[in-house]
Design an enzyme around this catalytic site. Sequence first.
Site, PDB file in Angstrom:
ATOM      1  N   GLU A 237     -13.516 -10.751  -1.530  1.00 21.21           N
ATOM      2  CA  GLU A 237     -12.854 -10.113  -2.669  1.00 21.21           C
ATOM      3  C   GLU A 237     -13.595  -8.841  -3.088  1.00 21.21           C
ATOM      4  O   GLU A 237     -14.789  -8.708  -2.905  1.00 21.21           O
ATOM      5  CB  GLU A 237     -12.760 -11.092  -3.855  1.00 21.21           C
ATOM      6  CG  GLU A 237     -14.075 -11.568  -4.454  1.00 21.21           C
ATOM      7  CD  GLU A 237     -14.694 -12.740  -3.681  1.00 21.21           C
ATOM      8  OE1 GLU A 237     -14.293 -12.972  -2.545  1.00 21.21           O
ATOM      9  OE2 GLU A 237     -15.608 -13.383  -4.223  1.00 21.21           O
TER      10      GLU A 237
ATOM     11  N   TYR B  35     -17.781   0.046   8.632  1.00 21.88           N
ATOM     12  CA  TYR B  35     -16.357  -0.033   8.264  1.00 21.88           C
ATOM     13  C   TYR B  35     -15.786   1.389   8.135  1.00 21.88           C
ATOM     14  O   TYR B  35     -14.711   1.700   8.648  1.00 21.88           O
ATOM     15  CB  TYR B  35     -16.245  -0.805   6.941  1.00 21.88           C
ATOM     16  CG  TYR B  35     -14.886  -0.787   6.284  1.00 21.88           C
ATOM     17  CD1 TYR B  35     -13.834  -1.566   6.767  1.00 21.88           C
ATOM     18  CD2 TYR B  35     -14.655  -0.007   5.147  1.00 21.88           C
ATOM     19  CE1 TYR B  35     -12.585  -1.551   6.141  1.00 21.88           C
ATOM     20  CE2 TYR B  35     -13.421   0.007   4.516  1.00 21.88           C
ATOM     21  CZ  TYR B  35     -12.392  -0.760   5.023  1.00 21.88           C
ATOM     22  OH  TYR B  35     -11.164  -0.741   4.404  1.00 21.88           O
TER      23      TYR B  35
ATOM     24  N   ASN C 295      -9.844   1.725  -3.420  1.00 21.79           N
ATOM     25  CA  ASN C 295      -9.849   0.495  -4.231  1.00 21.79           C
ATOM     26  C   ASN C 295      -8.495   0.100  -4.802  1.00 21.79           C
ATOM     27  O   ASN C 295      -8.200   0.332  -5.982  1.00 21.79           O
ATOM     28  CB  ASN C 295     -10.819   0.623  -5.410  1.00 21.79           C
ATOM     29  CG  ASN C 295     -12.249   0.619  -4.936  1.00 21.79           C
ATOM     30  OD1 ASN C 295     -12.666  -0.271  -4.205  1.00 21.79           O
ATOM     31  ND2 ASN C 295     -12.996   1.631  -5.314  1.00 21.79           N
TER      32      ASN C 295
ATOM     33  N   SER D  47      -9.499   4.719   4.648  1.00 23.13           N
ATOM     34  CA  SER D  47     -10.196   4.319   3.427  1.00 23.13           C
ATOM     35  C   SER D  47     -11.063   5.447   2.884  1.00 23.13           C
ATOM     36  O   SER D  47     -11.559   6.302   3.645  1.00 23.13           O
ATOM     37  CB  SER D  47     -11.090   3.125   3.755  1.00 23.13           C
ATOM     38  OG  SER D  47     -12.013   2.904   2.731  1.00 23.13           O
ATOM     39  N   ALA D  48     -11.315   5.392   1.572  1.00 24.67           N
ATOM     40  CA  ALA D  48     -12.268   6.310   0.946  1.00 24.67           C
ATOM     41  C   ALA D  48     -13.669   6.086   1.509  1.00 24.67           C
ATOM     42  O   ALA D  48     -14.549   6.940   1.332  1.00 24.67           O
ATOM     43  CB  ALA D  48     -12.275   6.097  -0.557  1.00 24.67           C
TER      44      ALA D  48
ATOM     45  N   ALA E 186     -14.373  -5.670  -6.161  1.00 21.49           N
ATOM     46  CA  ALA E 186     -14.901  -5.725  -7.535  1.00 21.49           C
ATOM     47  C   ALA E 186     -13.876  -6.128  -8.607  1.00 21.49           C
ATOM     48  O   ALA E 186     -14.170  -7.028  -9.414  1.00 21.49           O
ATOM     49  CB  ALA E 186     -15.557  -4.403  -7.884  1.00 21.49           C
TER      50      ALA E 186
HETATM   51  P1  NAD Z   1      -6.362  -7.749   3.622  1.00 24.82           P
HETATM   52  O1  NAD Z   1      -7.622  -8.271   4.218  1.00 24.82           O
HETATM   53  O2  NAD Z   1      -5.726  -8.519   2.530  1.00 24.82           O
HETATM   54  O3  NAD Z   1      -5.282  -7.492   4.769  1.00 24.82           O
HETATM   55  C1  NAD Z   1      -5.634  -7.243   6.106  1.00 24.82           C
HETATM   56  C2  NAD Z   1      -4.879  -8.234   6.955  1.00 24.82           C
HETATM   57  O4  NAD Z   1      -5.167  -7.969   8.333  1.00 24.82           O
HETATM   58  C3  NAD Z   1      -5.299  -9.691   6.703  1.00 24.82           C
HETATM   59  O5  NAD Z   1      -4.195 -10.480   6.297  1.00 24.82           O
HETATM   60  C4  NAD Z   1      -5.848 -10.147   8.040  1.00 24.82           C
HETATM   61  O6  NAD Z   1      -5.563 -11.508   8.340  1.00 24.82           O
HETATM   62  C5  NAD Z   1      -5.136  -9.208   9.003  1.00 24.82           C
HETATM   63  N1  NAD Z   1      -5.846  -9.167  10.287  1.00 24.82           N
HETATM   64  C6  NAD Z   1      -7.170  -9.020  10.492  1.00 24.82           C
HETATM   65  N2  NAD Z   1      -7.446  -9.112  11.795  1.00 24.82           N
HETATM   66  C7  NAD Z   1      -6.264  -9.323  12.432  1.00 24.82           C
HETATM   67  C8  NAD Z   1      -5.907  -9.513  13.800  1.00 24.82           C
HETATM   68  N3  NAD Z   1      -6.831  -9.486  14.760  1.00 24.82           N
HETATM   69  N4  NAD Z   1      -4.616  -9.706  14.099  1.00 24.82           N
HETATM   70  C9  NAD Z   1      -3.657  -9.744  13.119  1.00 24.82           C
HETATM   71  N5  NAD Z   1      -3.939  -9.573  11.811  1.00 24.82           N
HETATM   72  C10 NAD Z   1      -5.225  -9.364  11.467  1.00 24.82           C
HETATM   73  O7  NAD Z   1      -6.697  -6.257   3.135  1.00 24.82           O
HETATM   74  P2  NAD Z   1      -5.852  -5.246   2.261  1.00 24.82           P
HETATM   75  O8  NAD Z   1      -6.599  -5.030   1.008  1.00 24.82           O
HETATM   76  O9  NAD Z   1      -4.438  -5.651   2.204  1.00 24.82           O
HETATM   77  O10 NAD Z   1      -6.007  -3.915   3.128  1.00 24.82           O
HETATM   78  C11 NAD Z   1      -5.003  -3.466   4.018  1.00 24.82           C
HETATM   79  C12 NAD Z   1      -5.515  -2.227   4.746  1.00 24.82           C
HETATM   80  O11 NAD Z   1      -5.868  -1.203   3.813  1.00 24.82           O
HETATM   81  C13 NAD Z   1      -6.749  -2.483   5.595  1.00 24.82           C
HETATM   82  O12 NAD Z   1      -6.665  -1.734   6.778  1.00 24.82           O
HETATM   83  C14 NAD Z   1      -7.872  -1.956   4.741  1.00 24.82           C
HETATM   84  O13 NAD Z   1      -8.986  -1.542   5.520  1.00 24.82           O
HETATM   85  C15 NAD Z   1      -7.197  -0.778   4.055  1.00 24.82           C
HETATM   86  N6  NAD Z   1      -7.849  -0.450   2.768  1.00 24.82           N
HETATM   87  C16 NAD Z   1      -7.734  -1.295   1.722  1.00 24.82           C
HETATM   88  C17 NAD Z   1      -8.356  -0.970   0.521  1.00 24.82           C
HETATM   89  C18 NAD Z   1      -8.259  -1.863  -0.693  1.00 24.82           C
HETATM   90  O14 NAD Z   1      -8.804  -1.505  -1.723  1.00 24.82           O
HETATM   91  N7  NAD Z   1      -7.601  -3.012  -0.624  1.00 24.82           N
HETATM   92  C19 NAD Z   1      -9.100   0.216   0.404  1.00 24.82           C
HETATM   93  C20 NAD Z   1      -9.197   1.043   1.519  1.00 24.82           C
HETATM   94  C21 NAD Z   1      -8.544   0.718   2.695  1.00 24.82           C
END
Ligand code: NAD
Length: 323
Positions: free
Chosen positions: A190, A148, A177, A117-118, A192
Amino acid sequence: MKRILVCGAGGFIGGHLVTRLKNEGYWVRGVDIKPHDFAAPPADEFVLGDLREPELVRGVVREIDEVYQLAADMGGAGYVFTGEHDACVMHNSATINLNVLEFGTRAGVKRFFYSSSACIYPEYNQLDPDNPKCSEDSAYPAAPDSEYGWEKLFSERLYLAYMRNHGVQVRIARFHNIFGPLGTWTGGREKAPAALCRKVAEAPDGGEIEMWGDGKQTRSFLYIDECLEGVRRLMDSGIARPLNIGSEEMMSINHLAETVMEIAGKKLAVRHIPGPLGVRGRNSDNRLIRQELGWAPERPAKEGLAKTYGWIAEQVSVALNRV
Ligand code: NAD
């Protein structure tokens, strides 16, 4: 045919990634602790299970060529910046990464994608909303502003250490993001863009929405389709160093809200209230991805926001009709 495991397939990006990989013709197993909240991804197998459990992980990595590791205990500012979930965020996400790498490597997985992540970038480079610095080489000396971010940085290093010592290939993206339909839009986790789409959809024209902070903090927002394009290009490349996957179209949160209102055709007042915020400014720096992959995201955020607003407005009206 390659056999692929998507960890976090019940989540926003993981769910979309399963669909993309299936469209490309791969055999895909998804795993998540919960089913997808909005649309079951078209995986060949979907395992409901906890990736903190070694036995579960041992089972799901069997006969897999490549792993996309997106599972994490995460959410928007209201989840990761209050400090209330720090121990869970660090423990849960680090345990998932430790398990997936160890048991995946033992089972013969050749290549891992890791979603960083950023949030790993140092706070001291993101104090000026107009001039944040998020080039990949600015990650150290490390000073993320959240636990985080510290866990993501630890796990990046863990993946790179396994590559050096155990001969597996790793590909690491630092997402900035990511947003789009089929993502969390209510409930406290959720982010922003989804939160603002929900607030605008719920407000009557001429009404008011609340916003955390003065709205002058800056970010960039990347629509899911371009995120997946970057993920697939990175995974199939020879680039093992972490790369930003984000948009360079930096905007203030006030501007983000105005754009959503414009899309909705509503004029709303904004009431600024105290809330968890994160760094003052952040923008993706895409020089390295352009240089390494010959590609970078380029679509305007407004285009993706229109699709996302349409989907969230639909969810809001379904929820209102249920009451
Ligand atoms: P999300 O929360 O929708 O998806 C993460 C999934 O991981 C969830 O469905 C959750 O149930 C699952 N999870 C959590 N704990 C678990 C466990 N113990 N066993 C099995 N599954 C588990 O988030 P996202 O937005 O889809 O993000 C996906 C990845 O990208 C994450 O690692 C997040 O940190 C990274 N990320 C996302 C963003 C963004 O803007 N969405 C930005 C930076 C990094």
